[in-house]
Design a protein around this motif. Structure first.
Motif, PDB file in Angstrom:
ATOM      1  N   TYR A   1      -4.240  -1.153  -5.025  1.00  0.00           N
ATOM      2  CA  TYR A   1      -3.896  -0.110  -4.053  1.00  0.00           C
ATOM      3  C   TYR A   1      -3.308   1.148  -4.698  1.00  0.00           C
ATOM      4  CZ  TYR A   1      -4.275  -4.220  -1.087  1.00  0.00           C
ATOM      5  OH  TYR A   1      -4.708  -5.376  -0.490  1.00  0.00           O
ATOM      6  N   ARG A   2      -3.344   1.246  -6.016  1.00  0.00           N
ATOM      7  CA  ARG A   2      -2.831   2.456  -6.657  1.00  0.00           C
ATOM      8  C   ARG A   2      -3.961   3.455  -6.866  1.00  0.00           C
ATOM      9  NH1 ARG A   2       1.194   2.929 -11.944  1.00  0.00           N
ATOM     10  NH2 ARG A   2       1.369   5.212 -11.884  1.00  0.00           N
TER      11      ARG A   2
ATOM     12  N   LYS B   1     -18.951  -4.781 -20.143  1.00  0.00           N
ATOM     13  CA  LYS B   1     -17.565  -5.230 -20.224  1.00  0.00           C
ATOM     14  C   LYS B   1     -16.798  -4.608 -19.061  1.00  0.00           C
ATOM     15  CE  LYS B   1     -13.552  -5.309 -23.312  1.00  0.00           C
ATOM     16  NZ  LYS B   1     -12.968  -4.765 -24.588  1.00  0.00           N
ATOM     17  N   LEU B   2     -16.741  -5.336 -17.947  1.00  0.00           N
ATOM     18  CA  LEU B   2     -16.165  -4.803 -16.712  1.00  0.00           C
ATOM     19  C   LEU B   2     -14.694  -5.166 -16.571  1.00  0.00           C
ATOM     20  CD1 LEU B   2     -19.057  -5.587 -14.200  1.00  0.00           C
ATOM     21  CD2 LEU B   2     -18.484  -3.372 -15.215  1.00  0.00           C
ATOM     22  N   GLN B   3     -13.935  -4.229 -16.031  1.00  0.00           N
ATOM     23  CA  GLN B   3     -12.541  -4.479 -15.702  1.00  0.00           C
ATOM     24  C   GLN B   3     -12.462  -5.463 -14.520  1.00  0.00           C
ATOM     25  OE1 GLN B   3      -9.524  -3.210 -17.116  1.00  0.00           O
ATOM     26  NE2 GLN B   3     -10.964  -2.776 -18.765  1.00  0.00           N
ATOM     27  N   PRO B   4     -11.363  -6.235 -14.412  1.00  0.00           N
ATOM     28  CA  PRO B   4     -11.270  -7.265 -13.366  1.00  0.00           C
ATOM     29  C   PRO B   4     -10.851  -6.723 -12.001  1.00  0.00           C
ATOM     30  CG  PRO B   4      -9.313  -7.324 -14.706  1.00  0.00           C
ATOM     31  CD  PRO B   4     -10.207  -6.283 -15.329  1.00  0.00           C
ATOM     32  N   PHE B   5     -11.232  -5.514 -11.688  1.00  0.00           N
ATOM     33  CA  PHE B   5     -10.946  -4.912 -10.373  1.00  0.00           C
ATOM     34  C   PHE B   5     -12.022  -3.889 -10.099  1.00  0.00           C
ATOM     35  CE2 PHE B   5      -8.440  -2.747 -13.622  1.00  0.00           C
ATOM     36  CZ  PHE B   5      -8.863  -1.439 -13.483  1.00  0.00           C
ATOM     37  N   VAL B   6     -11.999  -3.326  -8.892  1.00  0.00           N
ATOM     38  CA  VAL B   6     -12.986  -2.318  -8.506  1.00  0.00           C
ATOM     39  C   VAL B   6     -12.248  -1.077  -8.014  1.00  0.00           C
ATOM     40  CG1 VAL B   6     -14.658  -4.105  -7.910  1.00  0.00           C
ATOM     41  CG2 VAL B   6     -13.180  -3.156  -6.128  1.00  0.00           C
ATOM     42  N   ILE B   7     -12.992  -0.002  -7.898  1.00  0.00           N
ATOM     43  CA  ILE B   7     -12.428   1.270  -7.455  1.00  0.00           C
ATOM     44  C   ILE B   7     -13.205   1.773  -6.251  1.00  0.00           C
ATOM     45  CG2 ILE B   7     -11.995   3.687  -8.062  1.00  0.00           C
ATOM     46  CD1 ILE B   7     -11.716   2.823 -10.959  1.00  0.00           C
ATOM     47  N   GLU B   8     -12.487   2.163  -5.208  1.00  0.00           N
ATOM     48  CA  GLU B   8     -13.094   2.871  -4.084  1.00  0.00           C
ATOM     49  C   GLU B   8     -12.958   4.365  -4.360  1.00  0.00           C
ATOM     50  OE1 GLU B   8     -11.072   1.639  -0.575  1.00  0.00           O
ATOM     51  OE2 GLU B   8     -12.252  -0.182  -0.329  1.00  0.00           O
TER      52      GLU B   8
ATOM     53  N   LEU C   1       0.827  -1.199   0.000  1.00  0.00           N
ATOM     54  CA  LEU C   1       0.000   0.000   0.000  1.00  0.00           C
ATOM     55  C   LEU C   1       0.869   1.259   0.000  1.00  0.00           C
ATOM     56  CD1 LEU C   1      -2.918   1.104   0.198  1.00  0.00           C
ATOM     57  CD2 LEU C   1      -2.679   1.015   2.672  1.00  0.00           C
ATOM     58  N   GLN C   2       1.895   1.279   0.852  1.00  0.00           N
ATOM     59  CA  GLN C   2       2.788   2.428   0.915  1.00  0.00           C
ATOM     60  C   GLN C   2       3.550   2.607  -0.402  1.00  0.00           C
ATOM     61  OE1 GLN C   2       5.269   1.957   4.375  1.00  0.00           O
ATOM     62  NE2 GLN C   2       3.579   2.227   5.809  1.00  0.00           N
ATOM     63  N   LYS C   3       3.963   1.491  -1.001  1.00  0.00           N
ATOM     64  CA  LYS C   3       4.697   1.557  -2.263  1.00  0.00           C
ATOM     65  C   LYS C   3       3.818   2.104  -3.386  1.00  0.00           C
ATOM     66  CE  LYS C   3       7.112  -1.354  -5.651  1.00  0.00           C
ATOM     67  NZ  LYS C   3       6.202  -1.021  -6.775  1.00  0.00           N
ATOM     68  N   MET C   4       2.577   1.582  -3.491  1.00  0.00           N
ATOM     69  CA  MET C   4       1.704   1.998  -4.570  1.00  0.00           C
ATOM     70  C   MET C   4       1.231   3.437  -4.398  1.00  0.00           C
ATOM     71  SD  MET C   4       1.801  -0.564  -6.511  1.00  0.00           S
ATOM     72  CE  MET C   4       0.550  -0.201  -7.741  1.00  0.00           C
ATOM     73  N   GLN C   5       1.064   3.868  -3.155  1.00  0.00           N
ATOM     74  CA  GLN C   5       0.611   5.231  -2.928  1.00  0.00           C
ATOM     75  C   GLN C   5       1.709   6.257  -3.166  1.00  0.00           C
ATOM     76  OE1 GLN C   5      -1.317   5.323   0.952  1.00  0.00           O
ATOM     77  NE2 GLN C   5      -3.246   4.691   0.049  1.00  0.00           N
TER      78      GLN C   5
ATOM     79  N   GLU D   1     -11.749  10.013  -9.115  1.00  0.00           N
ATOM     80  CA  GLU D   1     -10.502   9.541  -8.526  1.00  0.00           C
ATOM     81  C   GLU D   1     -10.817   8.474  -7.485  1.00  0.00           C
ATOM     82  OE1 GLU D   1      -8.258  12.776  -6.957  1.00  0.00           O
ATOM     83  OE2 GLU D   1      -8.128  13.833  -8.886  1.00  0.00           O
ATOM     84  N   GLY D   2      -9.909   7.500  -7.379  1.00  0.00           N
ATOM     85  CA  GLY D   2     -10.157   6.436  -6.419  1.00  0.00           C
ATOM     86  C   GLY D   2      -8.975   5.519  -6.248  1.00  0.00           C
ATOM     87  N   LEU D   3      -9.156   4.518  -5.391  1.00  0.00           N
ATOM     88  CA  LEU D   3      -8.127   3.538  -5.067  1.00  0.00           C
ATOM     89  C   LEU D   3      -8.531   2.195  -5.659  1.00  0.00           C
ATOM     90  CD1 LEU D   3      -5.505   3.146  -3.244  1.00  0.00           C
ATOM     91  CD2 LEU D   3      -7.070   2.188  -1.552  1.00  0.00           C
ATOM     92  N   VAL D   4      -7.609   1.548  -6.353  1.00  0.00           N
ATOM     93  CA  VAL D   4      -7.894   0.254  -6.979  1.00  0.00           C
ATOM     94  C   VAL D   4      -7.889  -0.838  -5.915  1.00  0.00           C
ATOM     95  CG1 VAL D   4      -7.112  -1.456  -8.664  1.00  0.00           C
ATOM     96  CG2 VAL D   4      -6.891   0.986  -9.164  1.00  0.00           C
ATOM     97  N   ARG D   5      -8.933  -1.656  -5.921  1.00  0.00           N
ATOM     98  CA  ARG D   5      -9.023  -2.813  -5.044  1.00  0.00           C
ATOM     99  C   ARG D   5      -9.338  -4.049  -5.880  1.00  0.00           C
ATOM    100  NH1 ARG D   5      -9.792  -1.889   0.398  1.00  0.00           N
ATOM    101  NH2 ARG D   5      -9.337  -4.125   0.478  1.00  0.00           N
ATOM    102  N   ARG D   6      -8.909  -5.204  -5.390  1.00  0.00           N
ATOM    103  CA  ARG D   6      -9.153  -6.452  -6.115  1.00  0.00           C
ATOM    104  C   ARG D   6     -10.641  -6.818  -6.111  1.00  0.00           C
ATOM    105  NH1 ARG D   6      -5.484 -10.328  -7.594  1.00  0.00           N
ATOM    106  NH2 ARG D   6      -3.896  -9.123  -6.480  1.00  0.00           N
TER     107      ARG D   6
END
Length: 217
Positions: free
Chosen positions: A55-56, A168-175, A27-31, A128-133
């Motif tokens: 987490y990016r 056609k959804l991407q394989p991740f979600v965004i917060e 998380l720290q690395k991606m942020q 804008e958001g954070l990528v989550r699996r």
């Protein structure tokens, strides 16, 4: 048996703490990375990989598909029961979409199906958001409700919603982290939350195993 049980559970809690520690490091690395322009990355030659994006922070331009809201139940905030409002977000100049956790709504204690009003932006916006699996998993109580627009669910899979909505959804979600005048709260729990709690539980289980061994002797 009690000594073995205590040691096994202590080791399990230790592994959980180690997993959360790895999440914190990632998380720290991606942020520390610059914000990703999702629209630009989507048109790159190489496909987007969840492991590279998790987490990016990213920025995406597009519009919400307001006809397909879904509400995730059993998502409390500061001890108050509520829902995550989830909605597909269609990327501008693309056929792709991504699921966005827009924010949190409190649950009506007298009627679970009655939702507090919130606003959905019309037209193209910058998000804008954070990528989550995924959105995480909670204990499934009873049979899941049919997956349809406006459904109140306890768990949600990306592939299931893609099949139901024909999107056609991407394989991740965004917060979503960007502010919006929509009456939704965006105080997301930190992915690595609970490292010290797992360490504490591990200590308690080791202590129980030690006490059992002392009594046995």
């Amino acid at each position: 048996m009690l000594v073995s049980l205590g040691i096994s559970l202590a080791q399990w809690q230790t592994r959980r703490g180690d997993q959360k520690q790895l999440i914190e490091i990632k998380l720290q690395k991606m942020q520390s990375e610059p914000m990703l322009d999702f629209n630009q990355a989507l048109h790159a030659s190489s496909p987007l990989q969840v492991d590279d994006l998790e987490y990016r922070h990213l920025a995406a331009r597009g519009k919400f598909i307001s006809a397909w809201p879904v509400y995730l139940d059993n998502r409390p905030l500061n001890g108050v029961a509520g829902y995550y409002v989830v909605m597909p977000f269609k990327i501008a100049e693309s056929e792709d979409a991504v699921l966005v956790a827009r924010g949190w709504l409190p649950r009506d204690p007298s009627d679970r199906s009655r939702l507090s009003p919130y606003l959905t932006p019309s037209g193209t916006i910058q998000l804008e958001g954070l990528v989550r699996r995924n959105f995480g998993h909670v204990l499934q109580l009873g049979d899941p409700a049919p997956l349809r627009p406006g459904a109140i669910l306890q768990n949600l899979g990306i592939t299931e919603l893609a099949a139901a909505s024909k999107l056609k959804l991407q394989p991740f979600v965004i917060e979503q982290t960007s502010n919006a005048e929509d009456h939704l709260l965006r105080d997301w729990p930190k992915p690595s939350l609970g490292i010290e709690r797992h360490r504490g539980y591990a200590f308690q289980w080791y202590a129980l195993a030690a006490m059992a061994l002392i009594f046995l002797l």
